[in-house]
Design a protein around this motif. Structure first.
Motif, PDB file in Angstrom:
ATOM      1  N   GLN A 274       0.817  -1.216   0.000  1.00  0.00           N
ATOM      2  CA  GLN A 274       0.000   0.000   0.000  1.00  0.00           C
ATOM      3  C   GLN A 274       0.848   1.264   0.000  1.00  0.00           C
ATOM      4  OE1 GLN A 274      -2.764  -0.126   3.239  1.00  0.00           O
ATOM      5  NE2 GLN A 274      -4.247  -1.386   2.140  1.00  0.00           N
ATOM      6  N   GLY A 275       2.035   1.159   0.597  1.00  0.00           N
ATOM      7  CA  GLY A 275       2.887   2.336   0.676  1.00  0.00           C
ATOM      8  C   GLY A 275       2.364   3.327   1.709  1.00  0.00           C
ATOM      9  N   GLU A 276       2.903   4.531   1.679  1.00  0.00           N
ATOM     10  CA  GLU A 276       2.494   5.547   2.638  1.00  0.00           C
ATOM     11  C   GLU A 276       1.141   6.131   2.263  1.00  0.00           C
ATOM     12  OE1 GLU A 276       5.371   8.562   3.258  1.00  0.00           O
ATOM     13  OE2 GLU A 276       7.002   7.166   3.727  1.00  0.00           O
ATOM     14  N   ARG A 277       0.316   6.368   3.288  1.00  0.00           N
ATOM     15  CA  ARG A 277      -0.988   6.978   3.035  1.00  0.00           C
ATOM     16  C   ARG A 277      -0.835   8.489   2.907  1.00  0.00           C
ATOM     17  NH1 ARG A 277      -5.916   3.999   6.186  1.00  0.00           N
ATOM     18  NH2 ARG A 277      -5.320   1.860   5.738  1.00  0.00           N
ATOM     19  N   PRO A 278      -1.517   9.070   1.935  1.00  0.00           N
ATOM     20  CA  PRO A 278      -1.429  10.523   1.749  1.00  0.00           C
ATOM     21  C   PRO A 278      -2.206  11.278   2.821  1.00  0.00           C
ATOM     22  CG  PRO A 278      -3.045   9.598   0.260  1.00  0.00           C
ATOM     23  CD  PRO A 278      -2.392   8.437   0.949  1.00  0.00           C
ATOM     24  N   ASP A 279      -2.020  12.566   2.854  1.00  0.00           N
ATOM     25  CA  ASP A 279      -2.756  13.427   3.782  1.00  0.00           C
ATOM     26  C   ASP A 279      -4.174  13.597   3.239  1.00  0.00           C
ATOM     27  OD1 ASP A 279      -3.752  15.244   5.528  1.00  0.00           O
ATOM     28  OD2 ASP A 279      -2.354  16.857   5.038  1.00  0.00           O
ATOM     29  N   PHE A 280      -5.154  12.952   3.884  1.00  0.00           N
ATOM     30  CA  PHE A 280      -6.529  12.982   3.399  1.00  0.00           C
ATOM     31  C   PHE A 280      -7.078  14.407   3.328  1.00  0.00           C
ATOM     32  CE2 PHE A 280      -6.180   8.581   4.770  1.00  0.00           C
ATOM     33  CZ  PHE A 280      -6.837   7.918   3.762  1.00  0.00           C
ATOM     34  N   ARG A 281      -6.623  15.268   4.226  1.00  0.00           N
ATOM     35  CA  ARG A 281      -7.146  16.633   4.259  1.00  0.00           C
ATOM     36  C   ARG A 281      -6.779  17.424   3.018  1.00  0.00           C
ATOM     37  NH1 ARG A 281      -4.801  18.096  10.109  1.00  0.00           N
ATOM     38  NH2 ARG A 281      -3.097  16.945   9.136  1.00  0.00           N
ATOM     39  N   SER A 282      -5.707  17.003   2.354  1.00  0.00           N
ATOM     40  CA  SER A 282      -5.258  17.733   1.168  1.00  0.00           C
ATOM     41  C   SER A 282      -5.867  17.190  -0.126  1.00  0.00           C
ATOM     42  CB  SER A 282      -3.730  17.667   1.066  1.00  0.00           C
ATOM     43  OG  SER A 282      -3.302  16.327   0.861  1.00  0.00           O
ATOM     44  N   LEU A 283      -6.644  16.103  -0.024  1.00  0.00           N
ATOM     45  CA  LEU A 283      -7.227  15.480  -1.210  1.00  0.00           C
ATOM     46  C   LEU A 283      -8.602  16.046  -1.524  1.00  0.00           C
ATOM     47  CD1 LEU A 283      -6.398  11.718  -0.488  1.00  0.00           C
ATOM     48  CD2 LEU A 283      -5.077  13.333  -1.838  1.00  0.00           C
ATOM     49  N   THR A 284      -8.945  16.010  -2.816  1.00  0.00           N
ATOM     50  CA  THR A 284     -10.292  16.407  -3.221  1.00  0.00           C
ATOM     51  C   THR A 284     -11.245  15.252  -2.919  1.00  0.00           C
ATOM     52  OG1 THR A 284     -10.067  15.504  -5.464  1.00  0.00           O
ATOM     53  CG2 THR A 284      -9.321  17.783  -5.091  1.00  0.00           C
ATOM     54  N   GLU A 285     -12.539  15.513  -3.004  1.00  0.00           N
ATOM     55  CA  GLU A 285     -13.527  14.473  -2.741  1.00  0.00           C
ATOM     56  C   GLU A 285     -13.371  13.316  -3.730  1.00  0.00           C
ATOM     57  OE1 GLU A 285     -16.248  12.733  -0.435  1.00  0.00           O
ATOM     58  OE2 GLU A 285     -15.413  14.731  -0.101  1.00  0.00           O
ATOM     59  N   GLU A 286     -13.092  13.642  -4.982  1.00  0.00           N
ATOM     60  CA  GLU A 286     -12.917  12.620  -6.006  1.00  0.00           C
ATOM     61  C   GLU A 286     -11.677  11.770  -5.716  1.00  0.00           C
ATOM     62  OE1 GLU A 286     -13.557  10.234  -9.219  1.00  0.00           O
ATOM     63  OE2 GLU A 286     -14.909  11.728  -8.348  1.00  0.00           O
ATOM     64  N   GLN A 287     -10.593  12.409  -5.300  1.00  0.00           N
ATOM     65  CA  GLN A 287      -9.365  11.684  -4.977  1.00  0.00           C
ATOM     66  C   GLN A 287      -9.573  10.769  -3.773  1.00  0.00           C
ATOM     67  OE1 GLN A 287      -6.821  15.146  -4.537  1.00  0.00           O
ATOM     68  NE2 GLN A 287      -5.718  14.658  -6.429  1.00  0.00           N
ATOM     69  N   ARG A 288     -10.369  11.228  -2.819  1.00  0.00           N
ATOM     70  CA  ARG A 288     -10.658  10.396  -1.643  1.00  0.00           C
ATOM     71  C   ARG A 288     -11.451   9.159  -2.039  1.00  0.00           C
ATOM     72  NH1 ARG A 288     -12.513  14.959   2.844  1.00  0.00           N
ATOM     73  NH2 ARG A 288     -10.468  15.957   3.072  1.00  0.00           N
TER      74      ARG A 288
END
Length: 224
Positions: free
Chosen positions: A33-47
């Motif tokens: 899976q690797g490192e999880r990104p910062d969810f707060r910086s993602l758009t709704e579509e990216q989430r």
């Protein structure tokens, strides 16, 4: 869960082998899976895309775990475990393809299942919309927070019960009878007893769909 192991007559040597295999499978899955990104910086579509990726990875991991279980356990052990799983899933089991094949669920019934689960999911989303703001408005008032949580739980349980009744209502008399037979001898277990025990008696976190909750079992949303 020790209670489940005893009910299915699973030996300690088998448990240890399964622990080693599943720990290895899950370790490999986490590494991939690797490192999880910062969810707060993602758009709704990216989430949404990320959650879909996590869901697929989780399903793939669970398939490998299931395959390991099939290799380690004996036929009568697997049969009893499957019966227990059917009881815990309740009507949620009717959304699984293998169960639908055994019960000869029609396309019309499948469509009805989808309509019911979609409706229940939408109701849940409505219930939780604005909940965070409600909690913030309550500040640190513990009594009011507990009351709000109890209200939300009650609404969820009502929605789950309605969904269960609707799903069961789509079955024919013969399908209902066969579905009950698939559950085997009744087996009672609490949420605490469902939590897997690690060596030394330490309780672990629930993984994936194990110990999950479903309508007709011990709570939860159908198709979740």
């Amino acid at each position: 869960s020790e209670k489940v192991r005893n009910e299915a007559e699973i030996f300690e040597e088998q448990v240890q082998e399964l622990r080693e295999v599943t720990d290895k499978i899950r370790a490999e899955a986490r590494a991939n899976q690797g490192e999880r990104p910062d969810f707060r910086s993602l758009t709704e579509e990216q989430r949404r895309e990320l959650f879909e990726k996590f869901r697929k990875n989780s399903e793939e991991t669970q398939k490998k775990v299931n395959a390991a279980v099939q290799e380690v356990l004996l036929p009568h052990q697997l049969e009893r475990l499957e019966e227990i799983r059917m009881q815990l899933l309740g009507t949620g089991a009717l959304l699984l393809e293998p169960v639908q094949k055994k019960l000869k669920i029609t396309d019309t019934q499948k469509t009805k299942f989808e309509e019911i689960t979609t409706s229940t999911r939408e109701k849940s989303q409505e219930m939780f919309s604005g909940v965070r703001e409600q909690f913030q408005q309550l500040g640190g008032d513990r009594e009011k927070i507990q009351a709000l949580m109890a209200e939300i739980r009650e609404k969820m349980q009502t929605a789950e019960k309605e969904a269960e009744e609707k799903i069961v209502g789509t079955l024919t008399a013969a399908q209902k009878k066969q579905f009950e037979e698939m559950k085997g001898k009744p087996f009672e277990i609490s949420r605490e007893e469902l939590r897997p025990q690690r060596p030394g008696g330490q309780q672990g976190q629930r993984q994936g769909g194990q110990g999950g909750q479903r309508p007709g079992g011990q709570g939860g949303q159908p198709g979740q």
